[in-house]
Design a protein around this motif. Structure first.
Motif, PDB file in Angstrom:
ATOM      1  N   VAL A 280       0.842  -1.188   0.000  1.00  8.42           N
ATOM      2  CA  VAL A 280       0.000   0.000   0.000  1.00  8.42           C
ATOM      3  C   VAL A 280       0.883   1.246   0.000  1.00  8.42           C
ATOM      4  O   VAL A 280       1.831   1.337   0.782  1.00  8.42           O
ATOM      5  CB  VAL A 280      -0.936   0.013   1.221  1.00  8.42           C
ATOM      6  N   LEU A 281       0.567   2.192  -0.898  1.00  5.70           N
ATOM      7  CA  LEU A 281       1.334   3.432  -1.013  1.00  5.70           C
ATOM      8  C   LEU A 281       0.399   4.628  -0.836  1.00  5.70           C
ATOM      9  O   LEU A 281      -0.793   4.547  -1.131  1.00  5.70           O
ATOM     10  CB  LEU A 281       2.011   3.520  -2.388  1.00  5.70           C
ATOM     11  N   PRO A 282       0.952   5.760  -0.402  1.00  7.22           N
ATOM     12  CA  PRO A 282       0.139   6.985  -0.348  1.00  7.22           C
ATOM     13  C   PRO A 282      -0.324   7.398  -1.742  1.00  7.22           C
ATOM     14  O   PRO A 282       0.357   7.137  -2.749  1.00  7.22           O
ATOM     15  CB  PRO A 282       1.104   8.020   0.249  1.00  7.22           C
ATOM     16  N   SER A 283      -1.470   8.043  -1.795  1.00  2.00           N
ATOM     17  CA  SER A 283      -2.006   8.481  -3.093  1.00  2.00           C
ATOM     18  C   SER A 283      -1.062   9.441  -3.801  1.00  2.00           C
ATOM     19  O   SER A 283      -1.050   9.512  -5.036  1.00  2.00           O
ATOM     20  CB  SER A 283      -3.368   9.148  -2.884  1.00  2.00           C
ATOM     21  N   GLY A 292      -1.172   4.237 -18.116  1.00  2.00           N
ATOM     22  CA  GLY A 292      -1.784   3.833 -16.859  1.00  2.00           C
ATOM     23  C   GLY A 292      -1.285   4.707 -15.719  1.00  2.00           C
ATOM     24  O   GLY A 292      -1.269   5.934 -15.811  1.00  2.00           O
ATOM     25  N   GLU A 293      -0.831   4.094 -14.660  1.00  2.61           N
ATOM     26  CA  GLU A 293      -0.278   4.812 -13.520  1.00  2.61           C
ATOM     27  C   GLU A 293       1.149   4.338 -13.273  1.00  2.61           C
ATOM     28  O   GLU A 293       1.479   3.168 -13.502  1.00  2.61           O
ATOM     29  CB  GLU A 293      -1.130   4.580 -12.266  1.00  2.61           C
ATOM     30  N   LYS A 294       1.978   5.260 -12.800  1.00  2.00           N
ATOM     31  CA  LYS A 294       3.363   4.901 -12.537  1.00  2.00           C
ATOM     32  C   LYS A 294       3.817   5.531 -11.236  1.00  2.00           C
ATOM     33  O   LYS A 294       3.205   6.471 -10.723  1.00  2.00           O
ATOM     34  CB  LYS A 294       4.264   5.360 -13.686  1.00  2.00           C
ATOM     35  N   THR A 310      -3.071  -1.051  -9.969  1.00  3.15           N
ATOM     36  CA  THR A 310      -3.603  -0.735  -8.652  1.00  3.15           C
ATOM     37  C   THR A 310      -4.839  -1.573  -8.338  1.00  3.15           C
ATOM     38  O   THR A 310      -5.487  -2.121  -9.240  1.00  3.15           O
ATOM     39  CB  THR A 310      -3.970   0.754  -8.542  1.00  3.15           C
ATOM     40  N   GLY A 311      -5.148  -1.652  -7.037  1.00  4.62           N
ATOM     41  CA  GLY A 311      -6.303  -2.423  -6.587  1.00  4.62           C
ATOM     42  C   GLY A 311      -7.208  -1.587  -5.705  1.00  4.62           C
ATOM     43  O   GLY A 311      -7.805  -0.624  -6.144  1.00  4.62           O
ATOM     44  N   VAL A 318      -3.494   3.647  -1.744  1.00  2.00           N
ATOM     45  CA  VAL A 318      -3.864   2.810  -2.883  1.00  2.00           C
ATOM     46  C   VAL A 318      -3.035   1.529  -2.826  1.00  2.00           C
ATOM     47  O   VAL A 318      -1.821   1.569  -2.586  1.00  2.00           O
ATOM     48  CB  VAL A 318      -3.622   3.531  -4.229  1.00  2.00           C
ATOM     49  N   GLN A 319      -3.695   0.417  -3.063  1.00  2.00           N
ATOM     50  CA  GLN A 319      -2.985  -0.864  -3.114  1.00  2.00           C
ATOM     51  C   GLN A 319      -2.317  -1.046  -4.467  1.00  2.00           C
ATOM     52  O   GLN A 319      -2.897  -0.741  -5.513  1.00  2.00           O
ATOM     53  CB  GLN A 319      -3.958  -2.022  -2.879  1.00  2.00           C
TER      54      GLN A 319
END
Length: 352
Positions: A280-283, A292-294, A310-311, A318-319
């Motif tokens: 899990v990381l901070p948004s 996508g997201e990086k 992400t999940g 965010v997971q």
């Protein structure tokens, strides 16, 4: 004369400075000037696996387990009211009695008519054996006896309705009638509720339909109490409301002390699943990208881009399902100025 004197005084000084500068540049063994860029100070977090709960939140209402409005089935004058407002009553207790004198008199008359009709049938059965009367006369007497017996059953059923009994054990509320008053079937006498256990009704968006099951645990809070209550889902509506795109769920919760009151507003959360080793990381660590997201990962003091999947998302976290490994150092500040292979000096969040 003055100009030549000044030039003759300045010229030797300038030559001396040039000579000294040339000697310093050519001095053997001098260290080269360091032109490497200074590492950028950034904040970072370490992706440590931890437990993550996938929760959904909703709002709902507290309902009584059972609730009825006490009304009379037959009109009449109230003889007695046998309960106190706001008290507990047991199933089968007589709550209200309506005057039944007229019905009792009708029943008494019908019982006498029944006895006379039975005697008449008995005599005619003897006479039919002697062939003194026709079979038709006997059948008429038997039919009359059957009508009287049916009338007796009807009156007894009406007599039962003059007594109003508690349909279940529970608490009775305020009464709206008094002894001696005349009531009809449309008049409310009181309300009765069973509040242990209590029900919680709430709505869930349709996308979570497959994740909601019977016997799932819920947690909820109510206004005016700091306690968190727990219940179990026991029923799920079989259709989705097309206007809200949500379905209704009901759960039960023990309420022995009566702390939960029907009609109260409840904030509900449901744990759909628990992941024991989620990353899990901070948004703030995520950068939107056309692919996508990086995130930016720090490896040996240098920046590297990692595209992630992400999940579960919470309010601030965010997971990460794929794209990074456990114990990776992920940068969470100055992301727009960073490029791959840039030197950085990470400061781990929470460390001094």
């Amino acid at each position: 004369m003055r100009i030549s004197f000044r030039l003759s005084a300045i010229l030797p000084l300038a030559l001396s400075i040039l000579t000294l500068s040339s000697c310093q540049q050519k001095k053997p063994g001098a260290a080269p000037v360091n032109t490497a860029p200074r590492p950028v100070d950034v904040n970072a977090v370490v992706a440590i696996p931890r437990e993550l709960e996938n929760k959904i939140f909703s709002t709902g209402n507290i309902l009584a387990n059972e609730e009825v409005e006490i009304r009379a089935e037959v009109p009449g004058r109230i003889i007695s009211i046998n309960f106190q407002e706001g008290t507990m009553v047991r199933k089968g207790e007589l709550l209200v009695k309506i005057n039944d004198n007229e019905l009792q008199a009708q029943l008494k008359k019908l019982l006498l008519d029944e006895k006379l009709s039975q005697d008449d049938v008995y005599r005619k059965e003897k006479l039919i054996e002697l062939k003194a009367i026709s079979q038709e006369e006997l059948d008429i007497s038997k039919s009359q006896l059957g009508v009287i017996q049916a009338q007796i059953e009807l009156v007894r059923a009406q007599l039962e309705k003059t007594g109003i009994y508690a349909p279940f054990s529970g608490r009775i509320g305020l009464r709206y009638a008094s002894p001696g008053g005349y009531i009809s079937s449309s008049m409310l006498i009181a309300r009765m509720q069973q509040t242990d256990p209590i029900k919680i009704e709430f709505n869930v968006p349709e996308k979570y339909l497959s994740g909601i099951k019977s016997n799932m645990e819920i947690q909820f809070t109510v206004a005016g109490s700091d306690s968190t209550f727990k219940g179990l889902i026991y029923a799920i509506e079989t259709r989705i409301d097309p206007s809200t795109r949500a379905f209704t769920v009901r759960a039960r919760c023990p309420n022995p002390g009566g702390a939960l009151i029907p009609g109260a507003f409840a904030k509900v959360n449901i744990i759909l699943e628990k992941i024991t080793d989620a990353l899990v990381l901070p948004s703030d660590a995520f950068i939107p990208d056309i692919r996508g997201e990086k995130v930016m990962v720090c490896h040996n003091g240098q920046v590297a881009t990692a595209y992630v999947t992400t999940g579960i998302r919470t309010e601030n976290e965010v997971q990460v399902v794929t794209g990074i490994n456990p114990m990776d150092t992920v940068i969470i500040s100055g992301l727009l100025q960073l490029r791959d292979q840039m030197s950085v000096k990470p400061r781990i969040a929470g460390s001094k």
